[in-house]
Structures are given as structure tokens and as C-alpha cells.
Design an enzyme around this catalytic site. Structure first.
Site, short mmCIF file in Angstrom:
data_model
loop_
_atom_site.label_atom_id
_atom_site.label_comp_id
_atom_site.label_asym_id
_atom_site.label_seq_id
_atom_site.Cartn_x
_atom_site.Cartn_y
_atom_site.Cartn_z
N ASP A 4 0.45 -16.74 -8.04
CA ASP A 4 1.64 -16.28 -7.30
C ASP A 4 2.74 -17.33 -7.44
O ASP A 4 2.65 -18.42 -6.88
CB ASP A 4 1.27 -16.07 -5.84
CG ASP A 4 2.42 -15.52 -5.00
OD1 ASP A 4 3.54 -15.40 -5.51
OD2 ASP A 4 2.18 -15.21 -3.81
N ARG B 209 15.17 -3.18 -7.74
CA ARG B 209 13.71 -3.05 -7.70
C ARG B 209 13.06 -3.63 -8.96
O ARG B 209 12.03 -4.31 -8.87
CB ARG B 209 13.34 -1.57 -7.57
CG ARG B 209 11.85 -1.27 -7.67
CD ARG B 209 11.08 -1.94 -6.55
NE ARG B 209 9.68 -1.53 -6.56
CZ ARG B 209 8.77 -1.99 -5.74
NH1 ARG B 209 9.09 -2.88 -4.83
NH2 ARG B 209 7.52 -1.57 -5.80
N HIS C 2 1.77 -12.31 -7.27
CA HIS C 2 2.04 -12.13 -5.84
C HIS C 2 1.40 -10.85 -5.30
O HIS C 2 0.88 -10.83 -4.18
CB HIS C 2 3.55 -12.10 -5.62
CG HIS C 2 3.96 -11.96 -4.19
ND1 HIS C 2 3.68 -12.90 -3.24
CD2 HIS C 2 4.62 -10.95 -3.53
CE1 HIS C 2 4.17 -12.51 -2.06
NE2 HIS C 2 4.72 -11.32 -2.22
N ASP C 3 1.42 -9.79 -6.08
CA ASP C 3 0.89 -8.50 -5.62
C ASP C 3 -0.62 -8.48 -5.52
O ASP C 3 -1.19 -7.44 -5.15
CB ASP C 3 1.34 -7.39 -6.56
CG ASP C 3 2.63 -6.71 -6.09
OD1 ASP C 3 3.15 -7.10 -5.02
OD2 ASP C 3 3.11 -5.80 -6.78
N SER D 218 3.25 -11.39 2.25
CA SER D 218 4.63 -11.55 1.81
C SER D 218 5.55 -11.56 3.04
O SER D 218 5.38 -12.39 3.93
CB SER D 218 4.99 -10.43 0.82
OG SER D 218 6.19 -10.71 0.16
#
Length: 380
Positions: A319, A224, A352-353, A154
Site C-alpha cells: 500500500d 475516479r 491499498h485495496d 482508508s
């Protein structure tokens, strides 16, 4: 821990460079402190060092429990003895980025021109390149002339790309993971929603919340929550939560929640205990400003004309924050200048994670790439 002492008073391992650093914005930070951690042993030739670059909300505690927050190391799955980034073989360095809030100079650090006050929103605009130049100071501090590899996911992947462009003779290999050469308009938009949530919090006080003894917790939590949605895929959210209600069956009564709502609120509330709002503003802006092609006449290949590193680009099929097409574009640009580049799209439904999670194909790919680079570089 006192909320106003957060991110400032904990004795993180660090080094200070009193000569400071010139920033892309034209200003100079007169002194810079870098908080860092190391794992493994640096060999006598100082050729086995790997710099791991963290993402937006990461820190230097990559392979151990964070002593301030109590959270596990954010990449313990990947970094450690016998793991893909093997600390029995490599000397691993990870530093908190410039603008961060885990000991490196940032908005919570003492103001250079106003004694007794933190920088707050006076902190200069920083870029990914600025972060990397400060990391270079740290690497030089260790007496390391050439890193074996720079690895990051990232925002960490943006740093890996910046290393290859700014210091092409200072690394053998670069591994940008789930990254891109620029921040898209959609990604900037998500960041702006988060920033506006922070600004709108009555506790923000124009960034001087420290002097009021408060923090913009609601705004930072919403920021967040918004960001976290972009880190996971629809498949992952559906698999984990679906449309389940937290504590009810049938139509919920007032105040009852879907399970996914409760999950996001937990993510937000836990985040505000470990991160500084002004650092969030500074670092998201640094990501937004990143654009390698734009810095080189709109031609990405021009950015890599001096690059000598071996590259491994990794993307994940689900992602949507940094989609595979963006990694492919980097691979094409590198190929255009005859760089040594490998590209892998890992099939994953975790979004993405995925780079932070258990993904055996990804772990095996990185392990194999590093082994090949070690053979090339003559590392025993």
C-alpha cells in the site's frame, strides 16, 4: 433512473435529526438525515454493536446488494454470518457519511435556505470529525451507550481514529485499517487533480449541473481513474494487465488501447453512474483536512491521551497510498500513552485495496482480535 434523481429520490433507510449539527467550519446544518443499514441482532444489553465506516466512495450497503446501483455489498467478504465480522454474533451498523450521496445529507440534499434546490456547492465544508459526530447521533438513536467496536478501512480508518479521540468512552475497540492520522501532501495532490478534472468539465456549471439536466461525467470519470491508480499496486496492475493490447497484436492502430487503459475507462464510466460530483468534492476535502497531530500541537500522542479503546492497526506491505510507516507512527503514539495496541503488517501485493479483497491473513487477524475483545468485554 433519471440522472438528476440520482442519489436523492431512492428510499434509503434513514433517520432525520431535526436539531441539526454544528460543524467544525463554524456553520450549522439545521437538519441532518442519516441513511444506514444494519445486520444481525442487537442483544438485550446493547453491548454487541459494531460500527463499520466506509471509505471515500463506499456506502451503507456493506453486506448486501445495493438496491439502487445493483452492486454487491462492498465488504461481503468480511461481514456476514460466520465471517470475520460475524453477524450471528454482532449487530453491525453502517451509515452513509455526511456529505455522501446515498441518502445522508450532502450536496444533493434539499437546500435548507433555498427551497426546491439542492445544496450543491453551497454545502458547508465538512470534516472527518463532523462525519463521526453524525454517526454518534445514529448510535445514540439506537440506544447504544458503548459500541463494541468501530472498524474502517482508508477513510473509514480515519473515522475509527476520530471515534477513539472524540468519544473515548463510547467504544471498546477501534480497528483502523490501511489508514493514517493525516492526509499526506502526495495524497492531497492526487485529490486535487481529480477535483480540477471535475471543475474543468464544461458540464460542471459551477456545481449547478443539476439545473442544466447534465452531470460532469468526463471530469468525474477522470477523477475516479486517477484515484483508482492509487488504490492498486504496480505488481497488481502488471499481473493483471502487463502491456497487453486490448484488441490488437503488435503496434496498435489509432484508437486501439492497452488493456489497462480500457480497465481504467471502465472504472471511470461505471463510477459516474453511482456517485455525485459535488459529494466527491466535499468528501475528498474532508480527507485532506484530517490531521490528528496538527490538532494537538503537532504531537500525535496528545490526541490519544484520553483514549481507552483496544486498538488493532492493520497495514498492507504494498500500500503506497497509506504506507505501513503511517500505521507504525500511530502505534508508537498509542504506546507512548500506554494504550492497548496491536499492529500487523499484512504481506500482500494488492496495494491499498487489499483490505477489500480476499486476504486470509487479514481476515484471520481481525477475527482473532474481535474474539479477544469479546472475551475481555464479557460478550458471550
Amino acid at each position: 433512473m433519471d440522472q438528476n434523481a440520482a442519489c436523492t429520490d431512492f428510499p434509503h433507510q434513514s433517520v432525520t435529526f431535526p436539531e441539526g449539527v454544528a460543524l467544525d467550519c463554524g456553520r450549522v446544518l439545521p437538519s441532518v438525515t442519516v441513511a444506514y443499514r444494519t445486520y444481525g441482532r442487537l442483544n438485550d444489553e446493547k453491548t454487541n454493536a459494531i460500527l463499520v465506516c466506509h471509505a471515500l466512495t463506499g456506502d451503507q450497503y456493506v453486506a448486501e446488494r445495493n438496491p439502487e446501483t445493483g452492486r454487491p455489498g462492498w465488504w461481503e467478504l468480511m461481514v456476514g454470518p460466520g465471517k470475520a465480522v460475524d453477524t450471528d454474533k454482532y449487530f453491525v451498523i453502517c451509515s452513509n457519511v455526511l456529505g455522501g450521496c446515498m441518502g445522508t445529507t450532502g450536496p444533493r440534499a434539499p437546500h435548507a435556505e433555498k427551497p426546491g434546490r439542492p445544496w450543491g456547492t453551497d454545502f458547508p465544508v465538512v470534516t472527518i470529525h463532523d462525519m463521526v459526530r453524525v454517526q454518534k447521533r445514529l448510535v445514540d438513536h439506537f440506544g447504544i451507550g458503548k459500541l463494541f467496536a468501530v472498524i474502517g478501512g482508508s477513510m473509514g480508518g480515519m473515522q475509527a481514529l476520530s471515534w477513539a479521540v472524540q468519544f473515548p468512552d463510547s467504544l471498546v475497540a477501534a480497528v483502523p485499517i490501511a489508514a493514517a492520522y493525516y492526509h499526506s501532501a502526495q495524497n492531497i495532490a492526487f485529490h486535487e487533480i481529480g477535483r480540477q478534472a471535475i471543475y474543468a468539465d464544461q458540464a460542471f456549471h459551477n456545481g449547478d449541473y443539476w439545473s442544466e439536466g447534465v452531470r460532469p461525467e468526463r471530469g468525474l470519470a477522470v477523477a475516479r481513474m486517477t484515484a483508482h491508480i492509487t488504490y492498486v499496486s504496480e505488481e497488481a496492475l502488471t499481473r493483471k494487465f502487463g502491456r497487453k493490447l486490448q484488441n490488437a497484436e503488435g503496434l496498435p492502430a489509432f484508437g486501439e488501447q492497452f488493456a489497462v487503459e480500457s480497465y481504467l475507462q471502465y472504472q471511470g464510466s461505471s463510477f459516474v453512474q453511482r456517485f455525485d460530483a459535488n459529494s466527491y468534492l466535499a468528501i475528498t476535502r474532508a480527507m485532506d483536512l484530517f490531521d490528528l497531530a496538527g490538532e494537538h500541537g503537532g504531537v500525535l500522542a496528545n490526541a490519544f491521551r484520553g483514549a481507552h479503546a483496544r486498538f488493532l492497526l492493520v497495514s498492507f506491505s504494498s500500500d503506497w497510498l497509506f504506507p505501513t510507516a503511517q500505521s507504525r507512527a500511530i502505534a508508537r503514539a498509542l504506546s507512548h500513552v500506554a494504550a492497548n495496541v496491536s499492529f500487523v503488517e499484512v504481506q500482500s501485493d494488492k496495494g491499498h485495496d487489499a483490505f477489500l479483497l480476499e486476504e486470509p491473513d487479514f481476515h484471520a487477524t481481525l477475527r482473532g482480535f474481535l474474539a479477544g475483545c469479546a472475551e475481555y468485554a464479557g460478550l458471550s
